[in-house]
Design an enzyme around this catalytic site. Structure first.
Site, PDB file in Angstrom:
ATOM      1  CD  GLU A 177       4.648  -5.223  -3.834  1.00 24.10           C
ATOM      2  OE1 GLU A 177       3.787  -5.024  -4.728  1.00 24.10           O
ATOM      3  OE2 GLU A 177       5.005  -6.357  -3.467  1.00 24.10           O
TER       4      GLU A 177
ATOM      5  CB  CYS B  20       3.548  -0.451  -7.195  1.00 30.71           C
ATOM      6  SG  CYS B  20       4.066  -2.146  -7.506  1.00 30.71           S
TER       7      CYS B  20
ATOM      8  N   GLY C 168       0.826  -1.202   0.000  1.00 28.22           N
ATOM      9  CA  GLY C 168       0.000   0.000   0.000  1.00 28.22           C
ATOM     10  C   GLY C 168       0.858   1.249   0.000  1.00 28.22           C
ATOM     11  CB  SER C 169       0.025   4.733   0.902  1.00 28.67           C
ATOM     12  OG  SER C 169      -0.088   4.780   2.314  1.00 28.67           O
TER      13      SER C 169
ATOM     14  CB  VAL D  99      -0.189   3.600   5.444  1.00 33.49           C
ATOM     15  CG1 VAL D  99      -0.724   2.553   6.412  1.00 33.49           C
ATOM     16  CG2 VAL D  99      -1.219   4.706   5.241  1.00 33.49           C
ATOM     17  N   GLY D 100       2.766   2.530   5.281  1.00 32.52           N
ATOM     18  CA  GLY D 100       3.671   1.410   5.496  1.00 32.52           C
ATOM     19  C   GLY D 100       4.837   1.751   6.400  1.00 32.52           C
TER      20      GLY D 100
END
Length: 463
Positions: free
Chosen positions: A236, A270, A215-216, A219-220
């Site tokens: 990722e 991505c 995800g973003s 956030v990750g």
């Protein structure tokens, strides 16, 4: 009143389903069940059972291919043709995870190399790391889930997976197939929620041994900073993938490949080809050919077989991409194509030489857009391509081996594709972002390694 999650078609925002959502009590039950299953070492599934379950799940997915493909098109907006390919990859990925177990093991550690280590025999074995928390993204709502849960099941980790709130149905249905294939529910569960606080509590729970996050970046990396000591993770994220088109490239032969890499799933990938650096000697011919191909793309309802470009996942994403394009055109950038078909659907467009400080030049667009920049010196193009704080996959198109080799050596990327687009991927190859683009290595065999730990056993010969 029970919590509910409403799911909509990405293309026209028509309701698909209203699903029961999990709350904190449900999360606690699921974590307890997973932790208890892992703690019972005598209850760990032997490798042959895990292989059998993965193969049965693959066969069941094959039987349900068209149903899953249509669901991906509806909830995720991916064109049906590409959705079928996604399911086909998932079918193979499950077999890939099972096959990998044939070679997934430890090794002998030499002893007797010193007097102190004499009369000993040592070897390593592979053990599952523990409970896996998997948080997934919307853009490949089946195959990303498979990339997270198939390795966990293969190595013997209990896994709880939280799909994107916009695309939960594919996740729920593939987990059901695992249960149908004979996997006890404790070993593979879902967490259905759009509550970010609950998702954070899930990811950072002390019982979680490994966090798999897709995800973003914002956030990750935040979640990684909150992990308890000892918890491992893989992140990722994305980037703004560069493509270098050398003057030796055959424009007519390569432009279709580049268009596929840039506009596949409306650019919501991505490693979508975003920044195209084209040698000035062929800039005009390339731009003309690119514009022609982009204009010919069939945009519309992803459920229709002829659709090549579908919607963005949410109206706010279409608004964002539109605003980024406007920022560039307000600064004098020429736009080819573009426009808006619906609340979520943008017509593909090309921007010519946008400013380096524009968002489309610096950030991941995640929309149906490519940016074309002319260059004269290869090293200058590589320098600009490498100038962003993230790096994933990159491409170079050239029939000059010296140019291809130089670009392959100097591009800052985890993979450099020569004469292929940046979005190329097989499910058994390593797949990893560098710097802000990710942490750890994806790809089914590689994730299996990340979700396992080596244990050494040493025998001392007693005489």
């Amino acid at each position: 009143m029970p919590l509910a999650l409403k799911v909509y078609q990405a293309f026209d925002r028509e309701p698909i389903a209203e699903l029961p959502a999990d709350d904190a009590a449900a999360l606690e039950r699921k974590l307890q069940a997973a932790a208890k299953a892992f703690a019972d070492r005598d209850g760990w599934l032997p490798a042959h059972q895990r292989m059998s379950i993965l193969r049965k799940a693959s066969a069941l997915l094959q039987e349900n291919r068209d149903r899953f493909a249509m669901m991906i098109a509806r909830e995720g907006g991916k064109p049906l043709t590409d959705a079928i390919i996604e399911v086909t990859r998932g079918i193979d990925g499950l077999v890939n995870a099972a096959d990998e177990l044939r070679n997934f093991g430890g090794k002998e550690i030499p002893m007797g190399l010193t007097a102190a280590s004499a009369n000993r025999w040592a070897f390593t074995t592979k053990e599952p790391i523990g409970v896996v928390a998997a948080i997934s993204a919307f853009n490949h709502p089946l195959n990303l889930i498979i990339h997270q849960i198939a390795p966990a099941i293969a190595v013997g980790c209990p896994v709880i997976v939280k799909p994107a709130a916009t695309t939960p149905i594919s996740c729920i249905e593939i987990v059901k197939l695992f249960w149908e294939a004979g996997l006890d529910e404790r070993w593979c569960q879902t967490l259905i929620t759009e509550d970010n606080s609950l998702a954070e509590a899930f990811a950072t729970d002390r019982r979680v041994a490994f966090l798999s996050f897709i995800g973003s970046a914002k956030v990750g990396w935040y979640l990684k900073s909150k992990l308890p000591p000892g918890t491992r993770c893989a992140l990722e994220h994305g980037g703004a993938a560069p493509v270098i088109v050398d003057r030796s490239a055959n424009v007519d032969a390569i432009v279709g490949t580049i268009v596929k890499g840039g506009y596949y799933h409306a650019g919501q990938v991505c490693v979508s080809a975003q920044r195209l650096f084209v040698h000035e000697d062929i800039l005009d011919s390339f731009t003309e050919a690119l514009a022609t191909k982009v204009a010919a793309l069939h945009v519309g309802d992803p459920k229709l077989a002829q659709t090549e470009v579908g919607p963005l996942i949410l109206p706010r994403e279409a608004d964002r991409v539109t605003s980024w394009i406007k920022e560039a055109t307000d600064a004098g950038t020429k736009q080819i194509g573009g426009g808006r078909m619906s609340e979520t659907t943008l017509l593909p467009s090309v921007l010519l030489n946008p400013p380096t400080e524009a968002k489309v030049s610096m950030l991941e667009v995640f929309g149906p857009l490519t940016c074309v920049f002319g260059y004269r010196d290869l090293d200058d193009a590589i320098r600009i391509a490498n100038s962003l704080p993230y790096a994933f996959q990159a491409s170079v198109f050239s029939t000059d081996i010296a140019v291809a080799l130089r670009a392959a050596k100097h591009l800052d990327a985890s993979a450099v594709l020569v004469n292929d687009h940046t979005a190329f991927r097989t499910d058994w190859m390593p797949f990893a972002g560098r710097r802000q683009s990710g942490y750890g290595v994806g790809g089914i065999p590689w994730t299996m390694e990340e979700m396992a730990e080596d244990k050494m056993v040493v025998f001392n010969q007693v005489t």
